[in-house]
Scaffold this motif. Structure first.
Motif, PDB file in Angstrom:
ATOM      1  N   ASP A   4      20.270  53.865  57.001  1.00 31.77           N
ATOM      2  CA  ASP A   4      19.295  53.210  56.168  1.00 31.77           C
ATOM      3  C   ASP A   4      17.827  53.551  56.377  1.00 31.77           C
ATOM      4  O   ASP A   4      16.874  53.649  55.415  1.00 31.77           O
ATOM      5  N   ARG A  42      30.388  53.871  51.643  1.00 30.58           N
ATOM      6  CA  ARG A  42      29.099  54.091  51.528  1.00 30.58           C
ATOM      7  C   ARG A  42      28.998  55.755  51.273  1.00 30.58           C
ATOM      8  O   ARG A  42      28.091  55.992  50.309  1.00 30.58           O
ATOM      9  N   GLU A  50      25.883  47.574  48.827  1.00 28.01           N
ATOM     10  CA  GLU A  50      24.722  48.483  48.357  1.00 28.01           C
ATOM     11  C   GLU A  50      25.599  48.937  46.928  1.00 28.01           C
ATOM     12  O   GLU A  50      26.516  49.031  46.525  1.00 28.01           O
ATOM     13  N   ASP A  65      20.844  47.430  47.902  1.00 22.88           N
ATOM     14  CA  ASP A  65      21.662  46.140  47.489  1.00 22.88           C
ATOM     15  C   ASP A  65      20.659  45.245  46.354  1.00 22.88           C
ATOM     16  O   ASP A  65      20.025  44.362  46.620  1.00 22.88           O
TER      17      ASP A  65
END
Length: 403
Positions: A120, A150, A212, A205
């Motif tokens: 992040d 991810r 996401e 997101d």
């Protein structure tokens, strides 16, 4: 007394020589002492065994306590690094935040949380390549399926889209004038078609569902138009991870035409966060005042909901004209701008009815910026000779980062 007979206390037979001939039970003081001695010896052994067991239990308890305290201390250090990382991230001290997340990973390489938070962070500072590296390491160490999904999303552009469809590069591009064949103009401007493919991408997101999505901004350099040469059009694409696959959920034709659409050009696509929602915003503006009289505008304000782009305001198709007082959609655009606290833009739209953004500094994050202007126009010589060379050319600057 000396001839007194003795009988076995166990079976009742007459004792002989201090022992029962029937059952062998001994009698007399020496034999009882031997039994007592054996009982005492057995009791001592029992005490010793019991003592050893107690010591072992006590030692095991101490070791367990030490292990528990050590584990608790390790967990405390781990939690402290996570908390500090979050604190530094909120303070935008990204280096210290990253150091704390990396320290947490060193303490517990199998914990999922620090990898996710570090990814992040790298995404926050526009370093998706580092985020992908962190996630790859996390997948290897944790085996997390969520992290693998991810990671696949983060690497999809580099590993799939760019090899298949190409990638645009930042820079200045020249557009030349040429003899027009259309009814309205004897001269036209040729768009630059040297670039195509992925312009930029962003992972967030977008719909607030806790997962996401991947937004890709794509340039089609062969956008067809009726009776004219190809133009450049910019599309928005949204991808999601579904059942271990990356799936294109929706596509939206965002800006058209761009990169050589007029003597002057002012285009942009940006993100605006407001009220817990993420808005995708943008507009293109190309004005022709040298070889023609008029402007072309396209614009949008979108949200992404339930797998689809939802237009909140903007043009359905590009609009053109020398003035725009006839355009009724300007009101919805201005209202939406006000709602997003972009009051300066809203006021300008109400004045000229042109549904476009001009105060680009109000963007939360710019993703694409295109500006163009004429260079080398010699008006008098062109009016005297009518030669195309005196119109000069249009230089277009394409920015995809470093705004």
């Amino acid at each position: 007394m000396g001839n007194e007979k003795m009988y076995c206390e166990k079976c009742g037979h007459e004792m002989k020589n201090g022992r029962c001939p029937n059952c062998g039970f001994p009698v007399g003081e020496p034999q009882w002492e031997e039994q007592k001695s054996k009982k005492k010896s057995g009791k001592k052994i029992g005490i010793i065994i019991l003592s050893v067991v107690i010591v072992l239990i006590f030692a095991a308890a101490i070791l367990a306590a030490i292990f528990w305290l050590k584990k608790e201390n390790t967990q405390k250090k781990f939690d402290t690094h996570i908390e500090k990382g979050q604190k530094y991230l909120e303070e935008m001290d990204y280096e210290k935040a990253a150091d704390n997340y990396l320290a947490a990973i060193d303490i517990d390489p199998k914990a999922e949380d620090p990898y996710m938070k570090l990814a992040d962070l790298y995404l926050e500072i526009d370093q998706p390549e580092n985020a992908a590296i962190v996630l790859k390491k996390g997948v290897k160490n944790t085996g997390s399926r969520a992290m693998k999904n991810r990671y696949d999303l983060y690497t999809y552009v580099d590993q799939n889209l760019i090899p298949e469809e190409g990638q645009c590069e930042e820079g200045e591009y020249e557009c030349d004038y040429y003899e027009g064949t259309g009814y309205w103009a004897s001269v036209s401007l040729e768009s630059n078609h040297s670039q195509k493919g992925v312009m930029n991408w962003k992972i967030m997101d977008f719909d607030g569902d806790g997962e996401e999505e991947l937004l890709v901004i794509y340039l089609n350099n062969k956008e067809e138009q009726d009776g004219g040469p190809y133009q450049n059009g910019i599309y928005l694409r949204m991808y999601e991870s579904e059942k271990n696959e990356i799936v294109l959920k929706d596509e939206y034709k965002a800006l058209y035409p761009v990169i050589g659409a007029g003597d002057e050009e002012d285009d942009g696509i940006f993100l605006k966060k407001h009220g817990g929602n993420i808005y995708l915003c943008g507009s293109s503006y190309a004005i022709a005042d040298i070889y023609a009289d008029g402007a072309t505008i396209s614009s949008f304000i979108l949200t992404y909901e339930e797998g689809a782009f939802v237009q909140q305001a903007g043009t359905e198709e590009p609009i053109s004209g020398s003035e725009f007082y006839w355009y009724s959609g300007y009101w919805d655009m201005a209202m939406m701008m006000d709602e997003l606290d972009m009051t300066e833009d809203a006021a300008q739209v109400r004045r000229d009815h042109m549904p476009r953004f001009q105060s680009w500094d109000e963007a939360d994050e710019m993703l694409v910026r295109i500006t163009g202007e004429n260079k080398g126009y010699k008006e008098l010589l062109y009016e005297e000779t009518g030669e195309i060379k005196y119109l000069g050319h249009v230089e277009v600057l394409v920015q995809l980062s470093g705004f």
